[in-house]
Design a protein around this motif. Structure first.
Motif, short mmCIF file in Angstrom:
data_model
loop_
_atom_site.label_atom_id
_atom_site.label_comp_id
_atom_site.label_asym_id
_atom_site.label_seq_id
_atom_site.Cartn_x
_atom_site.Cartn_y
_atom_site.Cartn_z
N VAL A 88 0.86 -1.18 0.00
CA VAL A 88 0.00 0.00 0.00
C VAL A 88 0.90 1.24 0.00
O VAL A 88 1.47 1.58 1.03
CB VAL A 88 -0.94 0.01 1.23
CG1 VAL A 88 -1.75 1.30 1.27
CG2 VAL A 88 -1.85 -1.22 1.22
N PRO A 89 1.04 1.90 -1.17
CA PRO A 89 1.86 3.12 -1.22
C PRO A 89 1.01 4.35 -0.95
O PRO A 89 -0.10 4.48 -1.46
CB PRO A 89 2.37 3.12 -2.66
CG PRO A 89 1.28 2.44 -3.43
CD PRO A 89 0.65 1.45 -2.49
N ILE A 90 1.53 5.23 -0.13
CA ILE A 90 0.87 6.51 0.12
C ILE A 90 1.88 7.61 -0.16
O ILE A 90 2.88 7.73 0.55
CB ILE A 90 0.33 6.61 1.56
CG1 ILE A 90 -0.68 5.50 1.81
CG2 ILE A 90 -0.28 7.99 1.81
CD1 ILE A 90 -1.16 5.41 3.24
N ARG A 91 1.64 8.39 -1.20
CA ARG A 91 2.53 9.49 -1.59
C ARG A 91 1.91 10.78 -1.08
O ARG A 91 0.73 11.04 -1.28
CB ARG A 91 2.71 9.53 -3.09
CG ARG A 91 3.80 10.51 -3.51
CD ARG A 91 4.17 10.35 -4.96
NE ARG A 91 4.94 9.13 -5.15
CZ ARG A 91 5.55 8.81 -6.28
NH1 ARG A 91 5.47 9.62 -7.32
NH2 ARG A 91 6.23 7.67 -6.39
N PHE A 92 2.72 11.61 -0.45
CA PHE A 92 2.21 12.82 0.18
C PHE A 92 3.31 13.87 0.21
O PHE A 92 4.49 13.56 0.07
CB PHE A 92 1.72 12.53 1.61
CG PHE A 92 2.77 11.91 2.49
CD1 PHE A 92 3.52 12.69 3.34
CD2 PHE A 92 3.04 10.54 2.42
CE1 PHE A 92 4.52 12.12 4.13
CE2 PHE A 92 4.03 9.97 3.21
CZ PHE A 92 4.77 10.76 4.06
N GLY A 93 2.91 15.11 0.42
CA GLY A 93 3.85 16.21 0.49
C GLY A 93 3.93 16.79 1.88
O GLY A 93 2.93 16.82 2.62
N MET A 94 5.11 17.24 2.24
CA MET A 94 5.32 17.94 3.52
C MET A 94 5.94 19.29 3.20
O MET A 94 7.07 19.36 2.71
CB MET A 94 6.22 17.11 4.44
CG MET A 94 5.60 15.76 4.81
SD MET A 94 6.46 14.84 6.10
CE MET A 94 8.01 14.45 5.33
N SER A 95 5.19 20.36 3.44
CA SER A 95 5.61 21.69 3.02
C SER A 95 5.99 22.61 4.17
O SER A 95 6.57 23.66 3.95
CB SER A 95 4.50 22.36 2.20
OG SER A 95 3.31 22.45 2.98
N ASP A 96 5.68 22.21 5.40
CA ASP A 96 5.97 23.04 6.57
C ASP A 96 7.18 22.46 7.30
O ASP A 96 7.10 21.38 7.91
CB ASP A 96 4.75 23.09 7.48
CG ASP A 96 4.91 24.00 8.68
OD1 ASP A 96 6.06 24.40 9.00
OD2 ASP A 96 3.90 24.28 9.33
N ALA A 97 8.28 23.18 7.28
CA ALA A 97 9.54 22.68 7.85
C ALA A 97 9.50 22.55 9.37
O ALA A 97 10.39 21.94 9.96
CB ALA A 97 10.69 23.60 7.45
#
Length: 118
Positions: A88-97
């Motif tokens: 189960v792949p979950i691709r996501f973004g993290m924009s807040d350092a």
């Protein structure tokens, strides 16, 4: 404070944490994946420490791959070939350092869901 990433896997079919489930973390850039970590969930369905700790945290696109098929076979919840759910792949973004990102997985042999947790 620098950001970090955690995860948690719950077995919704059995109503308990998913202990012993392997998870692989990748950073995604330029259409390729770079492996950063490989961990196994503990008795609470969590990793013993952040899967991406503050010291290694960078904003960007990531992918968690949950090895659900191995877990479902080991818990005698699935034995067909091929399995309906395997990886189960979950691709996501993290924009807040500075943020804590938490990406849980709610898993059963025939479905899953995820969300940005806290």
């Amino acid at each position: 404070m620098a950001g970090y990433l955690t995860t948690h896997v719950l077995d919704t079919a059995r109503g308990c944490p998913a202990q012993g489930l392997k998870i692989v973390l990748y950073r995604v850039a330029d259409n390729s994946r770079h492996k950063l970590a490989e961990v196994v969930t503990n008795a609470d369905g969590r990793t013993d420490s952040p899967i991406l700790p503050q010291s290694d945290f960078r904003t960007g696109t990531y992918e968690l791959v949950f090895c659900a098929g191995d877990y479902l076979r080991e818990t005698n919840q699935a034995n067909e070939d091929p399995l309906f759910l395997d990886e189960v792949p979950i691709r996501f973004g993290m924009s807040d350092a500075e943020a804590h990102y938490h990406v849980p997985l709610l898993l059963s042999p025939f479905g899953y869901s995820t969300y940005r947790g806290s």
